[in-house]
Design an enzyme around this catalytic site. Structure first.
Site, PDB file in Angstrom:
ATOM      1  N   GLU A 142       0.902  -0.865  -0.096  1.00 43.40           N
ATOM      2  CA  GLU A 142       0.040  -0.043   0.128  1.00 43.40           C
ATOM      3  C   GLU A 142       0.779   1.403  -0.107  1.00 43.40           C
ATOM      4  OE1 GLU A 142      -2.153   3.163   0.268  1.00 43.40           O
ATOM      5  OE2 GLU A 142      -1.707   2.406   2.535  1.00 43.40           O
ATOM      6  N   CYS A 153      -1.961   8.804   3.564  1.00 45.67           N
ATOM      7  CA  CYS A 153      -2.204   8.635   2.314  1.00 45.67           C
ATOM      8  C   CYS A 153      -3.557   9.054   1.529  1.00 45.67           C
ATOM      9  CB  CYS A 153      -1.687   7.186   2.044  1.00 45.67           C
ATOM     10  SG  CYS A 153      -2.595   5.907   2.761  1.00 45.67           S
TER      11      CYS A 153
END
Length: 516
Positions: free
Chosen positions: A287, A321
């Protein structure tokens, strides 16, 4: 029978009792500052001369702890220990017993919730509400993955015939390397670790060098909950030495990484190389970053839009993020939204999160501070600086919330991940162009659409290419089990943490067929 679980509630700190509990927890954590923490390999505490120094990003003079640093030799020792634990007992352990370790760990953290949150405030620079949410998410990951393992432990039903009986079940992969980030220093670190562990794998945990103390505290929780020695091994150390060595190691079966695009793509590439003695293709669960957009349509609640932009851009200093770093606003309502975003941004400031007086805290370290401020300078040449742009790193690393207006879609601050409290506003002539701009980055993590036009919502559902898309709310704040989290393109492997498919990525399917 396991009772249904929803999610850990967030704490209301306007309640005096809760506020006092957090203040007490901060005092308790402050009393432990400056301690030394060893590595943990096979349950053995190992102290090294070389130390990682964890500091409070809001006060550089405050040392959170001195953490022993692993090297290649200790990484090899941890690998052998983890492999022995996997082969000798853990791969055949009862999944229900493994799940119970997670449930007990969750209960331990729940009892000490404010203590853990206080450590997140100190080590990660998180404001109270962000720290509380991080701890709650760690609890949720443990509860959710434990329950998911109970669902998967007997496999999945497949078809049989009168002449044969077929079964399909999952078995663990082996030794996994978990490299966790500093921004969700508890939740993601705990979630990625227990997902690998509850599925029957053994783990080499390399937490972010900026935030290793919380990971040590979590190791203590797992041990208290009954996790056998050698199942999770705590080996903080430099990525260039320990990380690379273990990513390349022929006995590493999988790598679970959360972090930057730069490091993630490098790990993906290195993990794809088959080394001598390696008899599998390594699996990667990766990720990475995002360049996340909130689209504001002309048929929208404009107050909701402005609030969503500001909260999503500046929560935890934009160090998510999923943070909103771009807002694409319909030209007809651009001026109204811009004006309100400026007003709201002027109401928030960066400051010491321990006081609970600031919406935005520090950024994590000097490198992050310098990077963010370099992008502020770039932004001054690419758009109009509407508010912010100032900073102070004399005591901690503080960057005030910053907004740039009238930025071109192809500008660097519209394309590159800044990972700080900076948001760029851009105009679109219509909804089609807004979606086109939203999709014009190499990332595809989160996005949001603010509109009351149903056809536009359905258009975005089909055409806005992100892993997590939110309607009429901000683009941060996925809840475990509710909004499985992960992104497309250069945002990673779309692993969907906190979702029904996540654990399967840590296992392999085995079919057995018996003829009669």
């Amino acid at each position: 029978m396991v009772v249904a679980y929803k999610h850990e509630p967030f704490t209301d700190f306007t309640v005096e009792e809760n506020k006092q509990a957090m203040l007490d927890a901060l005092k308790k954590v402050e009393a432990d500052l400056g301690k030394e923490y060893p590595l943990i390999i096979g349950g053995e505490r190992i102290t090294t001369e070389d130390k990682i120094v964890s500091v409070n990003p809001a006060n550089k003079d405050e040392i959170i702890g001195y953490v022993s640093k692993a090297n290649k030799e200790l990484a090899e020792k941890a690998m052998k220990t983890a492999e022995e634990a996997f082969e000798s007992f853990w791969r055949k352990s009862d999944p229900a017993v493994r799940a119970d370790i997670l449930f007990r760990s969750a209960a331990i953290v729940r009892k000490r919730k404010h203590e853990f949150s206080a450590l997140l405030i100190k080590e990660g620079g998180k404001p109270w509400n962000e720290a509380d949410a991080d701890t709650a998410e760690a609890i949720d990951f443990m509860e959710y993955y434990g329950r998911q393992m109970l669902k998967l432990k007997n496999g999945v039903e497949v078809e049989s015939r009168p002449i044969e009986f077929n079964q399909f079940h999952y078995i663990p992969l082996g030794v996994g390397l978990v490299i966790s980030p500093w921004n969700f220093l508890f939740a993601i670190m705990a979630g990625t670790t227990v997902a690998a562990m509850v599925t029957g794998n053994t783990v080499l945990l390399k937490p972010a060098s900026a935030t290793p103390v919380i990971a040590y505290k979590f190791m203590e929780v797992l041990e208290e909950a009954g996790m056998p020695a050698g199942v999770v091994n705590y080996i903080p150390g430099p990525g260039s030495e320990v990380g690379d060595y273990l990513v390349d190691h022929p006995r590493t079966r999988f790598v679970s990484f959360t972090g930057s695009r730069e490091v993630g793509t490098r790990i993906f590439e290195r993990a794809g190389v088959v080394h001598e003695g390696q008899k599998w293709l390594k699996r990667t669960i990766i990720e990475m970053g995002g360049k996340d957009t909130i689209v504001v349509d002309k048929e929208a609640d404009l107050e909701l839009a402005a609030q969503s932009i500001v909260k999503s851009a500046f929560g935890f200093s934009g160090q998510k993020c999923s943070a909103c770093s771009r807002a694409v606003i319909h030209a007809d309502v651009y001026d109204q939204v811009e004006k309100r975003v400026i007003e709201l941004t002027k109401e928030v400031s960066a400051g010491n999160p321990a006081t609970n007086e600031h919406f935005t805290g520090p950024v994590i370290d000097q490198a992050a501070y310098d990077k963010i401020m370099s992008y502020v300078e770039i932004g001054k040449n690419e758009g109009e600086l509407l508010v912010g742009g100032d900073s102070d790193d004399s005591k901690g690393w503080f960057v005030n919330p910053t907004v740039f207006g009238n930025v071109a879609p192809d500008a660097r601050i519209m394309q590159e991940e800044i990972f700080g409290p900076v948001v760029a506003l851009s105009k679109a002539k219509d909804f089609d162009e807004a979606i086109e701009i939203a999709n014009n980055t190499e990332y595809g993590l989160t996005g949001a659409v603010i509109t009351n036009n149903r056809s536009h919502l359905e258009q975005a559902r089909e055409d806005f290419h992100v892993g997590n898309l939110y309607f009429n709310r901000g683009c941060t704040g996925a809840i475990v089990g509710y909004q499985p989290f992960g992104g497309f393109n250069m945002s990673g492997t779309d692993s969907k943490a906190g979702g029904p498919d996540y654990l399967i990525q840590h296992m392999q399917g085995k079919t057995t067929s018996e003829m009669f």
